[in-house]
Scaffold this motif. Structure first.
Motif, PDB file in Angstrom:
ATOM      1  N   VAL A   1       0.840  -1.205   0.000  1.00 22.70           N
ATOM      2  CA  VAL A   1       0.000   0.000   0.000  1.00 22.70           C
ATOM      3  C   VAL A   1       0.877   1.257   0.000  1.00 22.70           C
ATOM      4  O   VAL A   1       0.641   2.190  -0.786  1.00 22.70           O
ATOM      5  N   ILE A   2       1.878   1.307   0.874  1.00 24.05           N
ATOM      6  CA  ILE A   2       2.756   2.482   0.930  1.00 24.05           C
ATOM      7  C   ILE A   2       3.556   2.612  -0.359  1.00 24.05           C
ATOM      8  O   ILE A   2       3.758   3.715  -0.882  1.00 24.05           O
ATOM      9  N   SER A   3       3.994   1.485  -0.896  1.00 25.64           N
ATOM     10  CA  SER A   3       4.675   1.494  -2.191  1.00 25.64           C
ATOM     11  C   SER A   3       3.772   2.101  -3.257  1.00 25.64           C
ATOM     12  O   SER A   3       4.210   2.936  -4.069  1.00 25.64           O
ATOM     13  N   GLY A   4       2.498   1.705  -3.252  1.00 25.20           N
ATOM     14  CA  GLY A   4       1.542   2.250  -4.211  1.00 25.20           C
ATOM     15  C   GLY A   4       1.322   3.739  -4.040  1.00 25.20           C
ATOM     16  O   GLY A   4       1.129   4.466  -5.024  1.00 25.20           O
ATOM     17  N   VAL A   5       1.359   4.218  -2.799  1.00 21.85           N
ATOM     18  CA  VAL A   5       1.208   5.657  -2.546  1.00 21.85           C
ATOM     19  C   VAL A   5       2.318   6.436  -3.236  1.00 21.85           C
ATOM     20  O   VAL A   5       2.068   7.446  -3.920  1.00 21.85           O
ATOM     21  N   PHE A   6       3.562   5.987  -3.070  1.00 24.54           N
ATOM     22  CA  PHE A   6       4.693   6.674  -3.704  1.00 24.54           C
ATOM     23  C   PHE A   6       4.534   6.712  -5.226  1.00 24.54           C
ATOM     24  O   PHE A   6       4.755   7.741  -5.865  1.00 24.54           O
ATOM     25  N   ALA A   7       4.153   5.570  -5.807  1.00 27.00           N
ATOM     26  CA  ALA A   7       3.989   5.510  -7.266  1.00 27.00           C
ATOM     27  C   ALA A   7       2.827   6.384  -7.724  1.00 27.00           C
ATOM     28  O   ALA A   7       2.910   7.060  -8.758  1.00 27.00           O
ATOM     29  N   GLY A   8       1.727   6.369  -6.971  1.00 28.07           N
ATOM     30  CA  GLY A   8       0.594   7.227  -7.312  1.00 28.07           C
ATOM     31  C   GLY A   8       0.978   8.694  -7.278  1.00 28.07           C
ATOM     32  O   GLY A   8       0.557   9.487  -8.140  1.00 28.07           O
ATOM     33  N   LEU A   9       1.793   9.077  -6.309  1.00 28.38           N
ATOM     34  CA  LEU A   9       2.282  10.460  -6.240  1.00 28.38           C
ATOM     35  C   LEU A   9       3.136  10.797  -7.462  1.00 28.38           C
ATOM     36  O   LEU A   9       3.080  11.926  -7.966  1.00 28.38           O
ATOM     37  N   ALA A  10       3.920   9.828  -7.936  1.00 30.65           N
ATOM     38  CA  ALA A  10       4.710  10.058  -9.152  1.00 30.65           C
ATOM     39  C   ALA A  10       3.807  10.395 -10.325  1.00 30.65           C
ATOM     40  O   ALA A  10       4.110  11.286 -11.135  1.00 30.65           O
ATOM     41  N   GLY A  11       2.675   9.690 -10.424  1.00 27.80           N
ATOM     42  CA  GLY A  11       1.717   9.984 -11.484  1.00 27.80           C
ATOM     43  C   GLY A  11       1.135  11.381 -11.358  1.00 27.80           C
ATOM     44  O   GLY A  11       0.952  12.083 -12.360  1.00 27.80           O
ATOM     45  N   SER A  12       0.870  11.803 -10.125  1.00 26.24           N
ATOM     46  CA  SER A  12       0.317  13.147  -9.926  1.00 26.24           C
ATOM     47  C   SER A  12       1.310  14.225 -10.325  1.00 26.24           C
ATOM     48  O   SER A  12       0.915  15.308 -10.775  1.00 26.24           O
ATOM     49  N   MET A  13       2.590  13.942 -10.169  1.00 27.31           N
ATOM     50  CA  MET A  13       3.606  14.921 -10.583  1.00 27.31           C
ATOM     51  C   MET A  13       3.537  15.182 -12.089  1.00 27.31           C
ATOM     52  O   MET A  13       3.702  16.315 -12.552  1.00 27.31           O
ATOM     53  N   GLU A  14       3.261  14.133 -12.846  1.00 29.90           N
ATOM     54  CA  GLU A  14       3.153  14.282 -14.293  1.00 29.90           C
ATOM     55  C   GLU A  14       1.837  14.965 -14.685  1.00 29.90           C
ATOM     56  O   GLU A  14       1.809  15.838 -15.546  1.00 29.90           O
ATOM     57  N   GLY A  15       0.751  14.543 -14.047  1.00 31.91           N
ATOM     58  CA  GLY A  15      -0.561  15.079 -14.403  1.00 31.91           C
ATOM     59  C   GLY A  15      -0.781  16.505 -13.957  1.00 31.91           C
ATOM     60  O   GLY A  15      -1.385  17.312 -14.671  1.00 31.91           O
ATOM     61  N   LEU A  16      -0.272  16.844 -12.770  1.00 34.10           N
ATOM     62  CA  LEU A  16      -0.492  18.182 -12.221  1.00 34.10           C
ATOM     63  C   LEU A  16       0.658  19.132 -12.506  1.00 34.10           C
ATOM     64  O   LEU A  16       0.492  20.345 -12.377  1.00 34.10           O
ATOM     65  N   GLY A  17       1.818  18.560 -12.853  1.00 38.99           N
ATOM     66  CA  GLY A  17       2.987  19.402 -13.053  1.00 38.99           C
ATOM     67  C   GLY A  17       3.481  19.470 -14.481  1.00 38.99           C
ATOM     68  O   GLY A  17       3.366  20.498 -15.144  1.00 38.99           O
ATOM     69  N   THR A  18       3.989  18.365 -14.978  1.00 39.22           N
ATOM     70  CA  THR A  18       4.647  18.371 -16.289  1.00 39.22           C
ATOM     71  C   THR A  18       3.679  18.626 -17.433  1.00 39.22           C
ATOM     72  O   THR A  18       3.938  19.461 -18.305  1.00 39.22           O
TER      73      THR A  18
END
Length: 348
Positions: free
Chosen positions: A243-260
């Motif tokens: 679950v915690i591993s998934g949180v980190f990966a999900g945050l990586a996706g948000s960096m692309e969607g909300l940032g890049t």
């Protein structure tokens, strides 16, 4: 203990050297100048503030996907599904960024939190199947990558898109983009996500090294049977790690969607951020600081490689070969250990 720490430092350094040296030989064999090739790579990553900004922008998701894979590794789990968790996190963040209308101090944190939760749910599935039924996490996470990819495409086409191939742009109140950071780096796509990624690395370090939960996770990773005998809840720790591993990966996706990108497009293939995260975690020896340094190296190689064909005539695919050789060297750490120990014996 000291020798183990020295070994953990030497193996990545030697692996990087082997990869770069082998890359130079390959360039020579095919008629390219390795000095020009690596100079072009350096120039493409740090030649001016724009390239530096793009490099740091690429480093951001690599840190988070590296942390995702490394965290699972510390509990003895191989999370191949970071790629799928990135995709669902990206989709969730963009969905909130488009559909919710609130002030920035609510909208942006909400989008990031929902992305982390989406990744957590995607990590929970293989975690519960592993803990309760003994289903191997590698098989489940590989299959979930495809479920995430094609489900995201269907949702973009059917729910979030009018043009059928990409979503609308997210609201400004959900954006990670920074005017001052972009202005400082000649309008690169660098955004506030880099600070979130570095903070996430601190969080992982704290959990693993300074909490009871981290101690139990490491114990389960070393020996599940001994951990169970010592009274630890092995099943709970397996689920928690995924679950915690998934949180980190999900945050990586948000960096692309909300940032890049500020949105999400239909994709015919994977982003490869999750798969590259496996390499980052391996090179970083599954430690928080190691992941940050490895992510910086991979970001440098990936962004700098784009300059190699134009400046030195070297195909940028060569960087993928170098990365593969680096990972091969890390995976062959036993050979490196044997060589180092043999060298020390000869000195005596």
């Amino acid at each position: 203990m000291t020798s183990n720490k020295m070994f953990n430092i030497l193996v990545p350094l030697i692996s990087v050297f082997i990869g770069l040296f082998a890359g130079a030989i390959i360039m020579l064999v095919f008629g390219y100048n390795p000095i020009d090739g690596y100079a072009a790579l350096w120039e493409g990553a740090f030649g001016d503030l724009y390239f530096f900004g793009e490099t740091m922008r690429q480093v951001t998701p690599y840190i988070l996907t590296g942390l995702a894979v490394a965290f699972a590794f510390r509990a003895g789990l191989f999370n191949i599904g970071a790629e799928g968790q990135v995709i669902v996190g990206w989709l969730a963040a963009v969905w909130i960024g488009i559909t919710v209308d609130t002030p920035m101090y609510i909208h942006l944190p909400l989008a990031i939190i929902v992305a982390g939760l989406a990744g957590a749910i995607w990590g929970f599935i293989p975690g519960i199947l592993k803990a309760r039924l003994g289903v191997h996490e590698v098989i489940v996470t590989i299959m979930l990558n495809y479920v995430a990819l094609y489900s995201a495409n269907a949702i973009i086409r059917g729910v979030l898109s009018d043009s059928k191939d990409k979503t609308e742009k997210i609201a400004a109140t959900a954006s990670l983009s920074s005017d001052w950071m972009q202005g400082l780096t000649y309008f690169s796509r660098l955004h506030y996500g880099i600070f979130i990624a570095l903070f996430a690395a601190v969080i992982m370090w704290f959990i693993i090294e300074r909490t009871t939960v981290g101690y139990e996770l490491k114990s389960v990773g070393f020996n599940r049977h001994a951990s169970k005998y010592a009274g630890m809840n092995v099943k709970r720790n397996i689920i928690l790690a995924m679950v915690i591993s998934g949180v980190f990966a999900g945050l990586a996706g948000s960096m692309e969607g909300l940032g890049t990108y500020g949105g999400m497009s239909v994709s015919s293939g994977f982003t490869n951020l999750g798969f590259d995260g496996i390499a980052v975690a391996l090179l970083g020896a599954n430690t928080a600081i190691g992941v940050v340094l490895a992510a910086f190296l991979f970001g440098t190689l990936k962004v700098g490689a784009l300059n190699m064909p134009t400046e030195a005539g070297v195909p940028n695919e060569l960087v993928d070969i170098i990365i593969a050789l680096i990972i091969f060297s890390v995976a062959s750490s036993y050979i490196i250990r044997w060589t180092i120990l043999r060298f020390k014996k000869e000195e005596k």
